[in-house]
Design a protein around this motif. Sequence first.
Motif, PDB file in Angstrom:
ATOM      1  N   ARG A 109       0.834  -1.206   0.000  1.00  0.00           N
ATOM      2  CA  ARG A 109       0.000   0.000   0.000  1.00  0.00           C
ATOM      3  C   ARG A 109       0.869   1.257   0.000  1.00  0.00           C
ATOM      4  N   ALA A 110       1.968   1.228   0.746  1.00  0.00           N
ATOM      5  CA  ALA A 110       2.875   2.394   0.767  1.00  0.00           C
ATOM      6  C   ALA A 110       3.520   2.575  -0.606  1.00  0.00           C
ATOM      7  N   ARG A 111       3.966   1.485  -1.197  1.00  0.00           N
ATOM      8  CA  ARG A 111       4.597   1.552  -2.523  1.00  0.00           C
ATOM      9  C   ARG A 111       3.643   2.136  -3.560  1.00  0.00           C
ATOM     10  N   THR A 150       5.931  11.445  -3.443  1.00  0.00           N
ATOM     11  CA  THR A 150       7.314  11.249  -3.881  1.00  0.00           C
ATOM     12  C   THR A 150       7.842   9.944  -3.286  1.00  0.00           C
ATOM     13  N   PRO A 151       8.951   9.439  -3.831  1.00  0.00           N
ATOM     14  CA  PRO A 151       9.581   8.262  -3.209  1.00  0.00           C
ATOM     15  C   PRO A 151       9.873   8.482  -1.723  1.00  0.00           C
ATOM     16  N   ALA A 152      10.284   9.693  -1.346  1.00  0.00           N
ATOM     17  CA  ALA A 152      10.565   9.958   0.080  1.00  0.00           C
ATOM     18  C   ALA A 152       9.303   9.793   0.916  1.00  0.00           C
ATOM     19  N   GLN A 153       8.178  10.282   0.393  1.00  0.00           N
ATOM     20  CA  GLN A 153       6.919  10.136   1.129  1.00  0.00           C
ATOM     21  C   GLN A 153       6.486   8.680   1.213  1.00  0.00           C
ATOM     22  N   ARG A 154       6.713   7.950   0.114  1.00  0.00           N
ATOM     23  CA  ARG A 154       6.321   6.533   0.117  1.00  0.00           C
ATOM     24  C   ARG A 154       7.231   5.712   1.038  1.00  0.00           C
ATOM     25  N   LEU A 155       8.531   6.037   1.035  1.00  0.00           N
ATOM     26  CA  LEU A 155       9.456   5.322   1.927  1.00  0.00           C
ATOM     27  C   LEU A 155       9.110   5.623   3.389  1.00  0.00           C
ATOM     28  N   ALA A 156       8.828   6.885   3.676  1.00  0.00           N
ATOM     29  CA  ALA A 156       8.467   7.257   5.054  1.00  0.00           C
ATOM     30  C   ALA A 156       7.204   6.529   5.495  1.00  0.00           C
ATOM     31  N   ARG A 157       6.220   6.457   4.596  1.00  0.00           N
ATOM     32  CA  ARG A 157       4.983   5.756   4.949  1.00  0.00           C
ATOM     33  C   ARG A 157       5.238   4.264   5.168  1.00  0.00           C
ATOM     34  N   ALA A 158       6.048   3.672   4.294  1.00  0.00           N
ATOM     35  CA  ALA A 158       6.364   2.242   4.418  1.00  0.00           C
ATOM     36  C   ALA A 158       6.997   1.963   5.776  1.00  0.00           C
ATOM     37  N   VAL A 159       7.960   2.774   6.167  1.00  0.00           N
ATOM     38  CA  VAL A 159       8.668   2.559   7.427  1.00  0.00           C
ATOM     39  C   VAL A 159       7.745   2.812   8.614  1.00  0.00           C
ATOM     40  N   ASP A 179      10.774  -7.927   0.527  1.00  0.00           N
ATOM     41  CA  ASP A 179      12.059  -7.326   0.169  1.00  0.00           C
ATOM     42  C   ASP A 179      11.944  -6.556  -1.154  1.00  0.00           C
ATOM     43  N   ALA A 180      11.326  -7.184  -2.149  1.00  0.00           N
ATOM     44  CA  ALA A 180      11.205  -6.561  -3.481  1.00  0.00           C
ATOM     45  C   ALA A 180      10.347  -5.299  -3.423  1.00  0.00           C
ATOM     46  N   THR A 181       9.342  -5.307  -2.567  1.00  0.00           N
ATOM     47  CA  THR A 181       8.446  -4.145  -2.462  1.00  0.00           C
ATOM     48  C   THR A 181       9.192  -2.945  -1.905  1.00  0.00           C
ATOM     49  N   LEU A 182       9.915  -3.146  -0.808  1.00  0.00           N
ATOM     50  CA  LEU A 182      10.670  -2.027  -0.247  1.00  0.00           C
ATOM     51  C   LEU A 182      11.762  -1.583  -1.222  1.00  0.00           C
TER      52      LEU A 182
END
Lengths: 204, 204
Positions: free
Chosen positions: B77-79, B84-93, B133-136
């Motif tokens: 869902r985060a991906r 932006t990628p930064a927003q998606r990475l922050a949400r994922a974490v 792993d692939a998603t992150l």
Amino acid sequence: MGSEEWAEVTPDAARRLLTAGVQAFAERGYHATTTRDIAGRAGMSPAALYIHYRTKEELLYRISSVGHRLALELLRRARDSAGTPAQRLARAVRDFVRWHAEHHTTARVVQYELGALGEDHHAEIMELRRATDATLRSILEAGVAEGQFSVPDVRGTTVAVLSLCVDVARWFREDGKRTPEEIGEFYAELVLRMAGCAEQQRKR
Amino acid sequence: MGSEEWAEVTPDAARRLLTAGVQAFAERGYHATTTRDIAGRAGMSPAALYIHYRTKEELLYRISSVGHRLALELLRRARDSAGTPAQRLARAVRDFVRWHAEHHTTARVVQYELGALGEDHHAEIMELRRATDATLRSILEAGVAEGQFSVPDVRGTTVAVLSLCVDVARWFREDGKRTPEEIGEFYAELVLRMAGCAEQQRKR
């Protein structure tokens, strides 16, 4: 590796029982392991085990105590070494990661079976963990004081850095692509980034 | 929390057995737990357990499967979210850390008892882990492609980020100083630093 790790434990029979305990606890868990299993793995009788360890819990405590002291010692040497805070932090991470990769079976037992320690032993191990935390934190604080690091939350970052390094023991495989040294080197770089250490400072 | 986590498991008796299994495995380890222990905790007979799970291993597999699927779903869902990628990475974490803090008991069982799964079940769980792993990794790759991240080693960084987040389950305490949300927020900042995301980009 095994002999280096347990070199301080004497006599030889006591050391063999500790390494047998690590293997048995790692494979089956503390509660599913009997002192008979451990003695058998060490090629000894249950009665011979009780000469060295009064209980299974005492054996776990000795494993945990040796493991925690060795890891703490590495961090203290890094803290007390010459160099900038960045160099000391990099050394701390490299050595701590390498230890957790090389001794991954011991580290897993030590980390995952903490709840099985008796009250006094648990308190003693918690004291060693607080000292570990304080040692890494003092390197971060030195870097902040000297303006080399930019860390909004030193306590939280300390917990995160130690956690990142300890968890290497969970996923490390001896037949994996990277050596303990390579992982340590890479993690030192990641942690300097976490500490807000500018790129030109990382090499200093 | 427990009901949300296992909402997909029906009927009610099957769900009660899973939550009882998580508690028993967490306290005593998989190998020291019997199906009788688990049935007893769920207020059921051993015979009633076998209606829902043929073996203790099948129960562990179901716990592991549900846990891995929920964690993977959060990352997907985060991906796939806007930003932006930064927003998606922050949400994922944030979401992944929060899950591992809130469901720390389940997460510990899932992570530490992988070796107890049968061969086919183990292979299936490994497939879910590769997908995680692939998603992150794909979020990190997107950030590198867009010039928002600077990561010398995307695969190694992926492993480190997941490891950092998963290990929250080991040290998180419900009576600790920080909430799961606060830890997630702080870790998102640390991970953006690991990804070499410049400060002005972290807020975008």
